[in-house]
Scaffold this motif. Structure first.
Motif, mmCIF file in Angstrom:
data_model
loop_
_atom_site.group_PDB
_atom_site.id
_atom_site.type_symbol
_atom_site.label_atom_id
_atom_site.label_comp_id
_atom_site.label_asym_id
_atom_site.label_seq_id
_atom_site.Cartn_x
_atom_site.Cartn_y
_atom_site.Cartn_z
ATOM 1 N N GLN A 1 0.849 -1.206 0.000
ATOM 2 C CA GLN A 1 0.000 0.000 0.000
ATOM 3 C C GLN A 1 0.882 1.253 0.000
ATOM 4 N N HIS A 2 1.975 1.212 0.759
ATOM 5 C CA HIS A 2 2.904 2.351 0.796
ATOM 6 C C HIS A 2 3.631 2.509 -0.541
ATOM 7 N N VAL A 3 3.912 1.400 -1.207
ATOM 8 C CA VAL A 3 4.546 1.457 -2.535
ATOM 9 C C VAL A 3 3.617 2.206 -3.496
ATOM 10 N N ILE A 4 2.317 1.890 -3.440
ATOM 11 C CA ILE A 4 1.354 2.584 -4.314
ATOM 12 C C ILE A 4 1.318 4.081 -3.985
ATOM 13 N N SER A 5 1.355 4.424 -2.703
ATOM 14 C CA SER A 5 1.378 5.848 -2.317
ATOM 15 C C SER A 5 2.613 6.536 -2.900
ATOM 16 N N ASP A 6 3.764 5.862 -2.803
ATOM 17 C CA ASP A 6 5.003 6.430 -3.355
ATOM 18 C C ASP A 6 4.908 6.578 -4.878
ATOM 19 N N LEU A 7 4.293 5.605 -5.549
ATOM 20 C CA LEU A 7 4.144 5.689 -7.005
ATOM 21 C C LEU A 7 3.296 6.903 -7.388
ATOM 22 N N LYS A 8 2.243 7.143 -6.618
ATOM 23 C CA LYS A 8 1.390 8.304 -6.902
ATOM 24 C C LYS A 8 2.180 9.606 -6.670
ATOM 25 N N ARG A 9 3.012 9.626 -5.631
ATOM 26 C CA ARG A 9 3.837 10.802 -5.361
ATOM 27 C C ARG A 9 4.834 11.005 -6.510
ATOM 28 N N ILE A 10 5.437 9.922 -6.986
ATOM 29 C CA ILE A 10 6.385 10.009 -8.099
ATOM 30 C C ILE A 10 5.686 10.562 -9.342
ATOM 31 N N GLU A 11 4.464 10.074 -9.586
ATOM 32 C CA GLU A 11 3.693 10.545 -10.734
ATOM 33 C C GLU A 11 3.485 12.064 -10.654
ATOM 34 N N ASP A 12 3.122 12.552 -9.478
ATOM 35 C CA ASP A 12 2.916 13.996 -9.293
ATOM 36 C C ASP A 12 4.220 14.763 -9.503
ATOM 37 N N LEU B 1 11.650 -2.144 -10.665
ATOM 38 C CA LEU B 1 12.520 -1.487 -9.682
ATOM 39 C C LEU B 1 13.813 -1.003 -10.338
ATOM 40 N N LEU B 2 14.356 -1.797 -11.264
ATOM 41 C CA LEU B 2 15.566 -1.374 -11.985
ATOM 42 C C LEU B 2 15.289 -0.136 -12.827
ATOM 43 N N GLU B 3 14.170 -0.146 -13.529
ATOM 44 C CA GLU B 3 13.822 0.982 -14.391
ATOM 45 C C GLU B 3 13.509 2.238 -13.575
ATOM 46 N N LEU B 4 12.967 2.040 -12.395
ATOM 47 C CA LEU B 4 12.658 3.159 -11.518
ATOM 48 C C LEU B 4 13.928 3.935 -11.169
ATOM 49 N N GLN B 5 15.032 3.211 -11.043
ATOM 50 C CA GLN B 5 16.295 3.875 -10.741
ATOM 51 C C GLN B 5 16.714 4.790 -11.891
ATOM 52 N N VAL B 6 16.299 4.451 -13.116
ATOM 53 C CA VAL B 6 16.580 5.313 -14.268
ATOM 54 C C VAL B 6 15.895 6.667 -14.065
ATOM 55 N N ILE B 7 14.637 6.629 -13.619
ATOM 56 C CA ILE B 7 13.898 7.880 -13.363
ATOM 57 C C ILE B 7 14.652 8.707 -12.330
ATOM 58 N N SER B 8 15.108 8.052 -11.294
ATOM 59 C CA SER B 8 15.817 8.740 -10.222
ATOM 60 C C SER B 8 17.092 9.405 -10.750
ATOM 61 N N HIS B 9 17.822 8.692 -11.623
ATOM 62 C CA HIS B 9 19.068 9.236 -12.177
ATOM 63 C C HIS B 9 18.820 10.371 -13.172
ATOM 64 N N GLU B 10 17.694 10.280 -13.907
ATOM 65 C CA GLU B 10 17.379 11.301 -14.912
ATOM 66 C C GLU B 10 16.973 12.628 -14.268
ATOM 67 N N SER B 11 16.566 12.562 -13.025
ATOM 68 C CA SER B 11 16.026 13.737 -12.359
ATOM 69 C C SER B 11 17.037 14.338 -11.392
ATOM 70 N N ARG B 12 16.941 15.638 -11.213
ATOM 71 C CA ARG B 12 17.782 16.290 -10.210
ATOM 72 C C ARG B 12 16.966 16.594 -8.954
ATOM 73 N N SER B 13 15.740 16.096 -8.925
ATOM 74 C CA SER B 13 14.858 16.362 -7.789
ATOM 75 C C SER B 13 15.226 15.478 -6.599
ATOM 76 N N HIS C 1 9.005 17.133 -15.834
ATOM 77 C CA HIS C 1 9.065 16.719 -17.242
ATOM 78 C C HIS C 1 10.288 15.881 -17.604
ATOM 79 N N ILE C 2 10.281 14.636 -17.197
ATOM 80 C CA ILE C 2 11.338 13.707 -17.617
ATOM 81 C C ILE C 2 10.817 13.003 -18.869
#
Length: 135
Positions: free
Chosen positions: A24-35, A65-77, A41-42
């Motif tokens: 349930q917390h993972v889903i909350s985090d996914l929604k936060r990531i979406e926002d 989970l591996l691909e999620l790390q790509v989002i993290s690296h692409e962003s400076r947030s 704008h990645i």
């Protein structure tokens, strides 16, 4: 002192089995990531499992989970980075309840179709729901 943190976690996830609370917390985090992504704008395409077979959900989750790390690296947030890190920890602890399940006949991450971040996150939520409500 450590007891306080444990009590807090118990309070948050009261009424839910431990792993279900994690998901349930993972889903909350996914929604936060979406926002967060909408505001920064990645423009990345990510390997996405959009039609996962229940027998391949652990394999698919590991790819997400591996691909999620790509989002993290692409962003400076910093907020996005911390949310991704938190989600990965929660998901891995949820996965650990499945033991070292070996799934065969599943697609490798690189064999998956590349999709935009919005579709990636939608598919990710769908897979998390498979862990919450196993059929």
């Amino acid at each position: 002192i450590q007891l306080g943190a444990v009590d807090l976690c118990r309070c948050i996830s009261a009424g839910l089995p431990k792993t279900e609370a994690n998901w349930q917390h993972v889903i909350s985090d996914l929604k936060r990531i979406e926002d967060l992504i909408q505001s920064i704008h990645i423009d990345a395409t990510l390997y996405t499992e959009s039609d996962v077979h229940p027998n391949c959900k652990v394999t698919a989750m590991k790819c997400f989970l591996l691909e999620l790390q790509v989002i993290s690296h692409e962003s400076r947030s910093r907020t996005l980075h911390e949310t991704v890190e938190n989600l990965i920890i929660l998901a891995n602890s949820g996965l650990s309840s499945n033991g070292n399940v070996t799934e065969s006949g599943c697609k490798e991450c690189e064999e998956l179709e590349e999709k935009n971040i919005k579709e990636f996150l939608e598919s990710f939520v769908h897979i998390v729901q498979m862990f919450i409500n196993p059929s």
